[in-house]
Design an enzyme around this catalytic site. Sequence first.
Site, short mmCIF file in Angstrom:
data_model
loop_
_atom_site.label_atom_id
_atom_site.label_comp_id
_atom_site.label_asym_id
_atom_site.label_seq_id
_atom_site.Cartn_x
_atom_site.Cartn_y
_atom_site.Cartn_z
N ARG A 136 -7.52 -0.20 0.94
CA ARG A 136 -7.99 -1.47 0.37
C ARG A 136 -8.42 -1.31 -1.08
O ARG A 136 -8.40 -2.27 -1.86
CB ARG A 136 -9.11 -2.04 1.23
CG ARG A 136 -10.37 -1.20 1.27
CD ARG A 136 -11.24 -1.49 2.48
NE ARG A 136 -10.62 -1.02 3.71
CZ ARG A 136 -11.14 -1.19 4.91
NH1 ARG A 136 -12.29 -1.85 5.04
NH2 ARG A 136 -10.54 -0.72 5.98
N GLU A 140 -9.46 3.91 1.99
CA GLU A 140 -8.97 3.97 0.61
C GLU A 140 -7.85 2.97 0.32
O GLU A 140 -7.64 2.59 -0.83
CB GLU A 140 -8.47 5.39 0.29
CG GLU A 140 -7.05 5.71 0.73
CD GLU A 140 -6.80 5.61 2.23
OE1 GLU A 140 -5.66 5.30 2.60
OE2 GLU A 140 -7.73 5.85 3.01
N ASP A 184 -12.14 7.25 3.76
CA ASP A 184 -10.93 7.02 4.55
C ASP A 184 -10.55 5.54 4.57
O ASP A 184 -9.53 5.17 5.14
CB ASP A 184 -11.11 7.53 5.98
CG ASP A 184 -9.80 7.71 6.72
OD1 ASP A 184 -8.74 7.79 6.04
OD2 ASP A 184 -9.82 7.77 7.95
N LYS A 238 -10.00 13.19 8.04
CA LYS A 238 -9.48 12.88 9.37
C LYS A 238 -9.39 14.16 10.20
O LYS A 238 -9.28 15.26 9.65
CB LYS A 238 -8.08 12.27 9.27
CG LYS A 238 -7.99 10.92 8.59
CD LYS A 238 -6.53 10.47 8.53
CE LYS A 238 -6.36 9.16 7.80
NZ LYS A 238 -6.88 8.02 8.56
N LYS A 288 0.86 -1.20 0.00
CA LYS A 288 0.00 0.00 0.00
C LYS A 288 0.88 1.24 0.00
O LYS A 288 1.65 1.47 0.93
CB LYS A 288 -0.91 0.00 1.23
CG LYS A 288 -1.74 1.27 1.40
CD LYS A 288 -2.51 1.23 2.72
CE LYS A 288 -3.13 2.59 3.04
NZ LYS A 288 -3.78 2.60 4.37
#
Length: 455
Positions: A305, A303, A301, A231, A219
């Site tokens: 995956r 994101e 949030d 966030k 990632k």
Amino acid sequence: MPEDSRVTAIEPVLIKNYPAWLEAQPEPLVRWLQDSGFKPTHRAHCLLPPYADEVSRVLVTLEDADDIWGLGDLPYRLPEGDYLLKDMQGATLARLSTGWGLGAYRFQRYKAAKRVPACLRIEQTAVYEAVAREIAACSLVRDLINTPAEDMGPTQLAAAARELADEFKAGCEVIVGDQLLSRGYPAIHAVGRASVHPPRLIDLRWGSTEHPTLVLVGKGVCFDSGGLDLKNASGMRHMKKDMGGAAHVLGLARMVMAHRLPVNLRVLVPAVENAVSGDAFRPGDIIRTRKGLTVEIENTDAEGRLVLCDALAEAAQDKPALIVDFATLTGAARVALGTELPGFFTRSEALAKGVSGAGERTQDPLWRLPLFDDYRYQLESPVADLLNCSTSPFGGAINAALFLEAFVPPEIEWLHVDLMAWNLRARPGRPRGGEAMGLRALFAYLNMRFGDGDA
């Protein structure tokens, strides 16, 4: 004892053997230890003055001679200079030297260290080379994670991958921006399109097709604002580390290539910034993926995956012997295991046993978490094949792993590592900041499986 008087010997002594060791010392040294108030506790050390025809040495007391972190704080606690482990060789020398080398690390791109670390000499060539490979890989991971997003965005992460590829004569292709759409990576593009730094997929290849195929997926969210589901300030503060998975697979690739492991290696890194702009993907959007599955966005949030699912689908095209992904994926894994213990998921009992055992042997632990099928209902969407995350606050790490599993064919062995990639506190050999977690364990496993088992 080294003959060179400029080199100070380090003499590790097990705590249980300390009384006998002390009894064998000359009276002046016994008085020195008493007067200095030395207590033989774990990882305690004392500088011993020269006596008779001996040179200065350092006493270190340890509970276990195989404790990799036994010397981890000495590079900055001992005076500058050269040191050598007395009467030490083989695996024990390698372990203690690795801990020393990891403890000598400091991130100095923006601020120089106040001093240079003490230097440990390793006179056995094979041990030195093995230790140097581990230190180089872990330092690469730490450097990449510690570098802020301004200087480690998708462009710079791709440049780091190219530099690594050039060093080991590997191939490296980078698919950038709208090319992701034409080449069939819509989820990566959707997550990264809002940033002024175009998203990209980094694809590094090394080795021979005659060997088993190993695909590493990392990632590479170079900064995560949370997207439109923004966030808060504290949650965003350390999000430069959200490319920690990418850093880990590049570090692991370095170890594989430096050791010349007989594998056909492929490394896939979706590199994006999850930013906020008029072009940002939105809650409620439905995104198509490389595999063809549709995903409804419950939260922007979640994101990581999304970029991983396209990369995993591509990884599966090679029908590899093993896919390993690393990701700073869920806060839920940190709640379950704390910040210092990575979690991993796999359906393969043999793989789980091998990875856990490698973690124990290398003192680089990982903990298995379950792919609990009964939670799949939490990813069901009435309008798409999947939700990108559950609306429930429970079982978040498991739900994320189940989401990723949907993009890996069941016949392919797959390991998913969910990790912090960051030290919140300093410990011997492990300074605060970016950290390689599970890296040494995974290489040890890969070497046992594909190589000669001698790391």
